[in-house]
Design an enzyme around this catalytic site. Structure first.
Site, PDB file in Angstrom:
ATOM      1  N   GLY A 234     -61.408 -11.294 -32.342  1.00 39.52           N
ATOM      2  CA  GLY A 234     -60.939 -11.031 -31.033  1.00 39.52           C
ATOM      3  C   GLY A 234     -61.318 -11.450 -29.594  1.00 39.52           C
ATOM      4  N   GLN A 235     -60.735 -12.385 -28.541  1.00 35.78           N
ATOM      5  CA  GLN A 235     -61.062 -12.156 -27.480  1.00 35.78           C
ATOM      6  C   GLN A 235     -61.689 -11.202 -26.582  1.00 35.78           C
ATOM      7  OE1 GLN A 235     -58.732 -15.559 -25.708  1.00 35.78           O
ATOM      8  NE2 GLN A 235     -56.846 -14.047 -26.575  1.00 35.78           N
ATOM      9  N   VAL A 236     -60.899 -10.232 -26.067  1.00 37.61           N
ATOM     10  CA  VAL A 236     -61.619  -9.215 -26.044  1.00 37.61           C
ATOM     11  C   VAL A 236     -62.597  -7.784 -26.656  1.00 37.61           C
ATOM     12  CG1 VAL A 236     -60.969  -6.855 -24.140  1.00 37.61           C
ATOM     13  CG2 VAL A 236     -59.690  -9.150 -24.379  1.00 37.61           C
TER      14      VAL A 236
ATOM     15  N   ALA B 195     -55.504  -5.425 -32.001  1.00 42.41           N
ATOM     16  CA  ALA B 195     -53.904  -5.424 -31.726  1.00 42.41           C
ATOM     17  C   ALA B 195     -53.088  -6.653 -32.804  1.00 42.41           C
ATOM     18  CB  ALA B 195     -53.066  -5.652 -30.507  1.00 42.41           C
TER      19      ALA B 195
ATOM     20  N   THR C 293     -51.122  -9.174 -32.340  1.00 46.39           N
ATOM     21  CA  THR C 293     -50.934  -9.967 -30.620  1.00 46.39           C
ATOM     22  C   THR C 293     -50.129 -11.189 -30.944  1.00 46.39           C
ATOM     23  OG1 THR C 293     -52.816 -11.429 -30.646  1.00 46.39           O
ATOM     24  CG2 THR C 293     -53.440  -9.384 -29.640  1.00 46.39           C
TER      25      THR C 293
ATOM     26  N   ASP D 296     -48.728  -6.233 -19.143  1.00 46.13           N
ATOM     27  CA  ASP D 296     -48.453  -6.723 -19.381  1.00 46.13           C
ATOM     28  C   ASP D 296     -46.435  -6.685 -19.614  1.00 46.13           C
ATOM     29  OD1 ASP D 296     -49.301  -9.108 -19.985  1.00 46.13           O
ATOM     30  OD2 ASP D 296     -48.221 -10.304 -18.999  1.00 46.13           O
TER      31      ASP D 296
ATOM     32  N   TYR E 120     -43.299  -7.158 -29.093  1.00 46.55           N
ATOM     33  CA  TYR E 120     -44.436  -6.795 -29.224  1.00 46.55           C
ATOM     34  C   TYR E 120     -44.069  -5.666 -27.839  1.00 46.55           C
ATOM     35  CZ  TYR E 120     -48.957  -7.790 -26.837  1.00 46.55           C
ATOM     36  OH  TYR E 120     -50.585  -7.719 -26.738  1.00 46.55           O
TER      37      TYR E 120
ATOM     38  N   LYS F   5     -46.489  -2.315 -27.818  1.00 44.96           N
ATOM     39  CA  LYS F   5     -47.768  -1.792 -27.230  1.00 44.96           C
ATOM     40  C   LYS F   5     -47.332  -0.606 -26.545  1.00 44.96           C
ATOM     41  CE  LYS F   5     -51.350  -3.933 -26.569  1.00 44.96           C
ATOM     42  NZ  LYS F   5     -52.091  -4.027 -27.028  1.00 44.96           N
TER      43      LYS F   5
HETATM   44  N1  LIG Z   1     -54.062 -11.855 -25.484  1.00 50.55           N
HETATM   45  C1  LIG Z   1     -53.479 -11.641 -24.585  1.00 50.55           C
HETATM   46  O1  LIG Z   1     -53.333 -12.861 -23.436  1.00 50.55           O
HETATM   47  C2  LIG Z   1     -52.846  -9.960 -23.790  1.00 50.55           C
HETATM   48  C3  LIG Z   1     -52.017  -9.908 -22.638  1.00 50.55           C
HETATM   49  C4  LIG Z   1     -52.011  -8.315 -22.542  1.00 50.55           C
HETATM   50  C5  LIG Z   1     -52.705  -7.687 -23.331  1.00 50.55           C
HETATM   51  N2  LIG Z   1     -53.314  -7.717 -24.131  1.00 50.55           N
HETATM   52  C6  LIG Z   1     -54.068  -7.017 -25.051  1.00 50.55           C
HETATM   53  O2  LIG Z   1     -55.311  -6.538 -25.243  1.00 50.55           O
HETATM   54  C7  LIG Z   1     -55.786  -6.856 -26.349  1.00 50.55           C
HETATM   55  C8  LIG Z   1     -56.848  -7.561 -26.980  1.00 50.55           C
HETATM   56  O3  LIG Z   1     -56.038  -8.850 -27.240  1.00 50.55           O
HETATM   57  P1  LIG Z   1     -57.424 -10.155 -27.731  1.00 50.55           P
HETATM   58  O4  LIG Z   1     -56.190 -10.988 -27.008  1.00 50.55           O
HETATM   59  O5  LIG Z   1     -58.427  -9.716 -27.453  1.00 50.55           O
HETATM   60  O6  LIG Z   1     -56.541 -10.248 -29.017  1.00 50.55           O
HETATM   61  P2  LIG Z   1     -57.047 -11.592 -29.997  1.00 50.55           P
HETATM   62  O7  LIG Z   1     -57.870 -12.487 -29.337  1.00 50.55           O
HETATM   63  O8  LIG Z   1     -56.059 -11.540 -30.862  1.00 50.55           O
HETATM   64  O9  LIG Z   1     -57.865 -10.012 -30.551  1.00 50.55           O
HETATM   65  C9  LIG Z   1     -57.103  -9.067 -31.891  1.00 50.55           C
HETATM   66  C10 LIG Z   1     -58.155  -8.488 -32.978  1.00 50.55           C
HETATM   67  O10 LIG Z   1     -57.878  -7.155 -33.591  1.00 50.55           O
HETATM   68  C11 LIG Z   1     -57.748  -7.456 -35.212  1.00 50.55           C
HETATM   69  N3  LIG Z   1     -56.299  -6.670 -35.934  1.00 50.55           N
HETATM   70  C12 LIG Z   1     -54.845  -8.354 -36.098  1.00 50.55           C
HETATM   71  N4  LIG Z   1     -54.603  -6.645 -36.664  1.00 50.55           N
HETATM   72  C13 LIG Z   1     -55.946  -5.348 -37.521  1.00 50.55           C
HETATM   73  C14 LIG Z   1     -55.653  -4.823 -38.659  1.00 50.55           C
HETATM   74  N5  LIG Z   1     -54.449  -4.633 -38.635  1.00 50.55           N
HETATM   75  N6  LIG Z   1     -56.514  -3.631 -38.614  1.00 50.55           N
HETATM   76  C15 LIG Z   1     -57.736  -4.392 -38.242  1.00 50.55           C
HETATM   77  N7  LIG Z   1     -57.924  -5.454 -36.972  1.00 50.55           N
HETATM   78  C16 LIG Z   1     -56.691  -5.849 -36.672  1.00 50.55           C
HETATM   79  C17 LIG Z   1     -58.298  -9.070 -35.194  1.00 50.55           C
HETATM   80  O11 LIG Z   1     -58.192  -8.978 -36.566  1.00 50.55           O
HETATM   81  P3  LIG Z   1     -58.640 -10.638 -36.662  1.00 50.55           P
HETATM   82  O12 LIG Z   1     -59.924 -10.930 -36.370  1.00 50.55           O
HETATM   83  O13 LIG Z   1     -58.723 -10.476 -38.399  1.00 50.55           O
HETATM   84  O14 LIG Z   1     -57.608 -11.472 -37.215  1.00 50.55           O
HETATM   85  C18 LIG Z   1     -58.553  -9.112 -33.785  1.00 50.55           C
HETATM   86  O15 LIG Z   1     -60.044  -9.191 -34.077  1.00 50.55           O
HETATM   87  C19 LIG Z   1     -54.890  -6.327 -27.634  1.00 50.55           C
HETATM   88  O16 LIG Z   1     -54.883  -4.668 -27.428  1.00 50.55           O
HETATM   89  C20 LIG Z   1     -53.629  -7.395 -26.545  1.00 50.55           C
HETATM   90  O17 LIG Z   1     -52.316  -6.444 -26.866  1.00 50.55           O
HETATM   91  C21 LIG Z   1     -53.592  -9.334 -24.756  1.00 50.55           C
END
Ligand SMILES: NC(=O)c1ccc[n+]([C@@H]2O[C@H](COP(=O)([O-])OP(=O)(O)OC[C@H]3O[C@@H](n4cnc5c(N)ncnc54)[C@H](OP(=O)(O)O)[C@@H]3O)[C@@H](O)[C@H]2O)c1
Length: 298
Positions: free
Chosen positions: A10-12, A59, A61, A101, A124, A128
Site C-alpha cells: 500500500g501507499q504508507v 487497512a 480503505t 480524519d 469506514y 477505523k
Molecule cells: N488513503 C488515505 O487517504 C488515508 C487517509 C487517512 C488515513 N489512512 C490510513 O492510513 C493507513 C494507510 O493507508 P494507505 O493509503 O497506505 O492504504 P492503501 O494504499 O489502501 O493500502 C492498504 C494496504 O492494506 C492491505 N490490506 C487490505 N486488506 C487487507 C487484508 N485483509 N489483509 C492484509 N492486508 C490488507 C492492502 O493489501 P493489497 O495490496 O493486497 O490490497 C494494502 O497493501 C490506513 O490505516 C488508512 O486507514 C489513509
C-alpha cells in the site's frame, strides 16, 4: 530489531518499507500470508513471526465500498487490529497503527486535536475508530498516527486520478468545500522513522511514556480543488502538457458519493511538535517532492 510491517504493497506501507529496508530486519507479509480479514488466525501467525515491533498500515480503505461491506471493513479495521494489539500487549511488543480524519464529523473549522470527540459519518470512519479503541483497550505500548488525504506517486489515489483526468478532459469539476491537508505517504514514513529512531531498541518504553494518538499530516490546509489545481500546475511547470483548460470548484452536494465525508478534516499538529519534536513539511513542499518522483517516472 525484527519489525512486522503489514500492508507493504500500500501507499504508507510501501513508503515505510523503502525507508526501513537496510535499517532493520523487516518481515512484510502479503495479505495472502497475513490476512486481516481472518482475525482468528493472526495470533498464531504472530507466534511464528515473533516481532519486536509491529507497524500496521494495512487497512480496508475503500471508503464508499465500506458502506455496503460493513462486516468486512470492521474485520480488517477493528477486529484484527484488536487481536494484534492484544497479542502485542501480552508481550509488551510496541504497536504502531494508523487512523484517519474520517473519525470526525467535520463540523466547525477548528483543527481536530487527538482528544477531540470523534463522531464518524461513514462505515469506514466507524470501523477505523473501533480499531483505535480496541488498540487502546488492549493496554499495550502503542502509537496511533492519525493522518488524512494520503497520496503517493505510485498506487491509486487522488493525485493519480487527477493526472489521468487532466490528460483526458478539458474541464475538471472538483469539490472545494472539504478542507484538509493532503499528506504524502513519504512524508508520513519519514516522520514515523524520525519518531522511532531516538527510541532505538526501546520503543516500548517510549510508547509507554508518550504513546496514544498523534496527528500526523502535512502542515497547512487546502480543498480537494486546491490540491487538484496544485497538481496540474506543478506538473505543467515541470514540462507536462494536459488537455485540461479549467478546474471548476464545486460543492460536495454536486458530487454525490456513497459515504459522507467530513467538511473539516483539519488536524492539529501541536502534539507531534511538542512530544516528538517533529515539524511536518507543508502540503505544497511534500507535493513538490512527490511530483518530482512522478515526473521522473514518465
Ligand atoms: N488513503 C488515505 O487517504 C488515508 C487517509 C487517512 C488515513 N489512512 C490510513 O492510513 C493507513 C494507510 O493507508 P494507505 O493509503 O497506505 O492504504 P492503501 O494504499 O489502501 O493500502 C492498504 C494496504 O492494506 C492491505 N490490506 C487490505 N486488506 C487487507 C487484508 N485483509 N489483509 C492484509 N492486508 C490488507 C492492502 O493489501 P493489497 O495490496 O493486497 O490490497 C494494502 O497493501 C490506513 O490505516 C488508512 O486507514 C489513509
Amino acid at each position: 530489531m525484527k519489525i512486522l510491517l503489514t500492508g507493504a504493497a500500500g501507499q504508507v506501507g510501501g513508503a515505510l518499507l523503502q525507508l526501513l529496508q537496510g535499517r532493520a530486519n523487516v518481515v512484510a507479509p502479503t495479505r495472502e500470508t497475513f490476512d486481516l480479514s481472518q482475525p482468528a488466525g493472526l495470533a498464531e501467525k504472530l507466534d511464528s513471526i515473533v516481532p519486536d515491533l509491529i507497524i500496521n498500515p494495512a487497512a480496508y480503505t475503500a471508503v464508499d465500498r465500506a458502506e455496503d461491506e460493513r462486516e468486512a471493513a470492521f474485520r480488517v479495521n477493528a477486529e484484527s487490529p484488536g487481536v494484534i494489539a492484544q497479542w502485542a500487549a501480552r508481550r509488551r511488543v510496541p504497536l504502531v497503527h494508523f487512523s484517519t480524519d474520517y473519525v470526525f464529523d467535520g463540523s466547525g473549522d477548528r483543527p481536530w486535536r487527538e482528544d477531540s470527540s470523534p463522531r464518524p459519518l461513514s462505515v469506514y470512519g466507524e470501523s477505523k475508530l473501533a480499531g483505535d479503541q480496541a488498540i487502546a483497550e488492549a493496554g499495550g505500548p502503542h502509537l496511533i498516527a492519525r493522518t488524512s488525504w494520503v497520496y503517493a506517486a505510485t498506487g491509486a489515489n487522488f493525485l493519480k486520478t487527477i493526472v489521468r483526468l487532466a490528460g483526458e478532459r478539458e474541464q475538471l469539476r472538483i469539490v472545494a468545500d472539504q478542507i484538509g491537508a493532503p499528506t504524502s505517504a513519504g512524508a508520513i514514513a519519514r516522520a514515523m522513522i524520525a519518531m522511532l529512531q531516538p527510541a532505538g531498541e526501546d520503543v516500548a518504553a517510549m510508547f509507554g511514556r508518550g504513546g496514544g494518538i498523534v496527528n500526523l499530516v502535512c502542515a497547512g490546509e487546502t480543498s480537494w480543488h486546491g490540491f487538484a489545481t496544485a497538481i496540474v500546475s506543478g506538473l505543467q511547470s515541470r514540462g507536462a502538457t494536459f488537455a485540461v483548460k479549467q478546474i471548476v470548484p464545486i460543492a460536495s452536494s454536486e458530487f454525490p458519493v456513497k459515504a459522507k465525508r467530513p467538511f473539516n478534516s483539519r488536524l492539529d499538529l501541536s502534539r507531534l511538535r511538542e512530544r516528538f519534536d517533529i515539524v511536518m513539511p507543508t502540503w505544497q513542499e511534500a507535493l513538490d517532492r512527490e511530483l518530482d518522483v512522478l515526473k521522473a517516472k514518465v
